[in-house]
Motif scaffolding. Structure first.
Motif, PDB file in Angstrom:
ATOM      1  N   LYS A  36      37.568  29.919 -18.205  1.00 51.72           N
ATOM      2  CA  LYS A  36      37.995  31.041 -19.040  1.00 51.72           C
ATOM      3  C   LYS A  36      37.125  30.984 -20.289  1.00 51.72           C
ATOM      4  N   GLY A  37      36.277  31.962 -20.439  1.00 55.14           N
ATOM      5  CA  GLY A  37      35.361  31.947 -21.581  1.00 55.14           C
ATOM      6  C   GLY A  37      34.422  30.754 -21.479  1.00 55.14           C
ATOM      7  N   GLU A  38      34.340  29.989 -22.549  1.00 56.39           N
ATOM      8  CA  GLU A  38      33.461  28.817 -22.563  1.00 56.39           C
ATOM      9  C   GLU A  38      34.140  27.548 -22.049  1.00 56.39           C
ATOM     10  N   ASN A  39      35.439  27.594 -21.843  1.00 55.51           N
ATOM     11  CA  ASN A  39      36.169  26.406 -21.403  1.00 55.51           C
ATOM     12  C   ASN A  39      36.205  26.308 -19.882  1.00 55.51           C
ATOM     13  N   ILE A  40      35.892  25.115 -19.405  1.00 55.51           N
ATOM     14  CA  ILE A  40      35.937  24.839 -17.969  1.00 55.51           C
ATOM     15  C   ILE A  40      36.702  23.535 -17.755  1.00 55.51           C
ATOM     16  N   TYR A  41      37.723  23.583 -16.933  1.00 51.02           N
ATOM     17  CA  TYR A  41      38.477  22.392 -16.539  1.00 51.02           C
ATOM     18  C   TYR A  41      38.109  22.060 -15.103  1.00 51.02           C
ATOM     19  N   THR A  42      37.765  20.809 -14.863  1.00 51.05           N
ATOM     20  CA  THR A  42      37.408  20.352 -13.523  1.00 51.05           C
ATOM     21  C   THR A  42      38.477  19.397 -13.019  1.00 51.05           C
ATOM     22  N   GLU A 101      49.284  12.962  -9.891  1.00 48.80           N
ATOM     23  CA  GLU A 101      49.144  14.226  -9.177  1.00 48.80           C
ATOM     24  C   GLU A 101      50.176  15.247  -9.634  1.00 48.80           C
ATOM     25  N   TYR A 102      51.369  14.793  -9.898  1.00 51.50           N
ATOM     26  CA  TYR A 102      52.460  15.665 -10.350  1.00 51.50           C
ATOM     27  C   TYR A 102      52.097  16.357 -11.661  1.00 51.50           C
ATOM     28  N   THR A 103      51.564  15.604 -12.619  1.00 55.47           N
ATOM     29  CA  THR A 103      51.180  16.144 -13.925  1.00 55.47           C
ATOM     30  C   THR A 103      49.980  17.080 -13.781  1.00 55.47           C
ATOM     31  N   ALA A 104      49.012  16.693 -12.961  1.00 55.44           N
ATOM     32  CA  ALA A 104      47.825  17.523 -12.751  1.00 55.44           C
ATOM     33  C   ALA A 104      48.208  18.859 -12.123  1.00 55.44           C
ATOM     34  N   ARG A 105      49.161  18.830 -11.238  1.00 58.52           N
ATOM     35  CA  ARG A 105      49.633  20.042 -10.564  1.00 58.52           C
ATOM     36  C   ARG A 105      50.189  21.045 -11.585  1.00 58.52           C
ATOM     37  N   PHE A 106      51.027  20.572 -12.511  1.00 56.52           N
ATOM     38  CA  PHE A 106      51.590  21.453 -13.531  1.00 56.52           C
ATOM     39  C   PHE A 106      50.510  21.923 -14.502  1.00 56.52           C
ATOM     40  N   THR A 107      49.564  21.053 -14.839  1.00 55.50           N
ATOM     41  CA  THR A 107      48.467  21.431 -15.731  1.00 55.50           C
ATOM     42  C   THR A 107      47.641  22.543 -15.103  1.00 55.50           C
ATOM     43  N   ASP A 113      48.064  30.292 -14.955  1.00 55.14           N
ATOM     44  CA  ASP A 113      48.972  31.307 -15.499  1.00 55.14           C
ATOM     45  C   ASP A 113      48.471  31.843 -16.842  1.00 55.14           C
ATOM     46  N   ASP A 114      47.683  31.028 -17.561  1.00 53.79           N
ATOM     47  CA  ASP A 114      47.157  31.412 -18.872  1.00 53.79           C
ATOM     48  C   ASP A 114      45.881  32.261 -18.755  1.00 53.79           C
ATOM     49  N   GLY A 115      45.447  32.560 -17.540  1.00 55.14           N
ATOM     50  CA  GLY A 115      44.301  33.432 -17.343  1.00 55.14           C
ATOM     51  C   GLY A 115      43.032  32.750 -16.880  1.00 55.14           C
ATOM     52  N   TYR A 116      43.069  31.454 -16.668  1.00 56.35           N
ATOM     53  CA  TYR A 116      41.910  30.762 -16.120  1.00 56.35           C
ATOM     54  C   TYR A 116      41.760  31.153 -14.655  1.00 56.35           C
ATOM     55  N   VAL A 117      40.519  31.255 -14.197  1.00 55.24           N
ATOM     56  CA  VAL A 117      40.272  31.634 -12.811  1.00 55.24           C
ATOM     57  C   VAL A 117      39.531  30.511 -12.102  1.00 55.24           C
ATOM     58  N   LEU A 118      39.775  30.394 -10.808  1.00 57.58           N
ATOM     59  CA  LEU A 118      39.101  29.394 -10.005  1.00 57.58           C
ATOM     60  C   LEU A 118      37.641  29.805  -9.894  1.00 57.58           C
ATOM     61  N   ALA A 119      36.754  28.982 -10.483  1.00 58.40           N
ATOM     62  CA  ALA A 119      35.339  29.363 -10.582  1.00 58.40           C
ATOM     63  C   ALA A 119      34.518  28.849  -9.419  1.00 58.40           C
TER      64      ALA A 119
END
Length: 83
Positions: free
Chosen positions: A31-37, A62-68, A74-80
């Motif tokens: 989303k924008g300049e932010n990328i989460y891997t 895994e449980y925490t990563a799933r919610f993250t 939900d905040d608008g990030y898209v699978l890149a």
């Protein structure tokens, strides 16, 4: 008021069981300049590594990563990309 989150389903690494275990698969949310891997640990499937931009990878249960993942999505990030 207390808000209860629904358990996230259909996270990309849920379908990883069909893939070759020797492959290192990464899922990127952008989303924008932010990328989460997100990368599942090869040593222990109970952990997922999360990295923001070029920062340090950190292991999360895994449980925490799933919610993250779900909150970012939900905040608008898209699978890149999936590699």
């Amino acid at each position: 008021m207390l808000t209860i989150e629904k358990f996230p389903e259909n996270i990309p690494w849920d379908t990883e069981s069909n893939l070759d275990k020797s492959l290192q698969v990464q899922w990127m949310l952008a989303k924008g300049e932010n990328i989460y891997t997100f990368t599942r640990s090869r040593m222990d499937e109970k952990y997922v590594y999360i990295q923001k931009n070029k920062g340090k990878k950190k292991a999360f249960k895994e449980y925490t990563a799933r919610f993250t993942y779900q909150r970012l999505f939900d905040d608008g990030y898209v699978l890149a990309a999936v590699a």
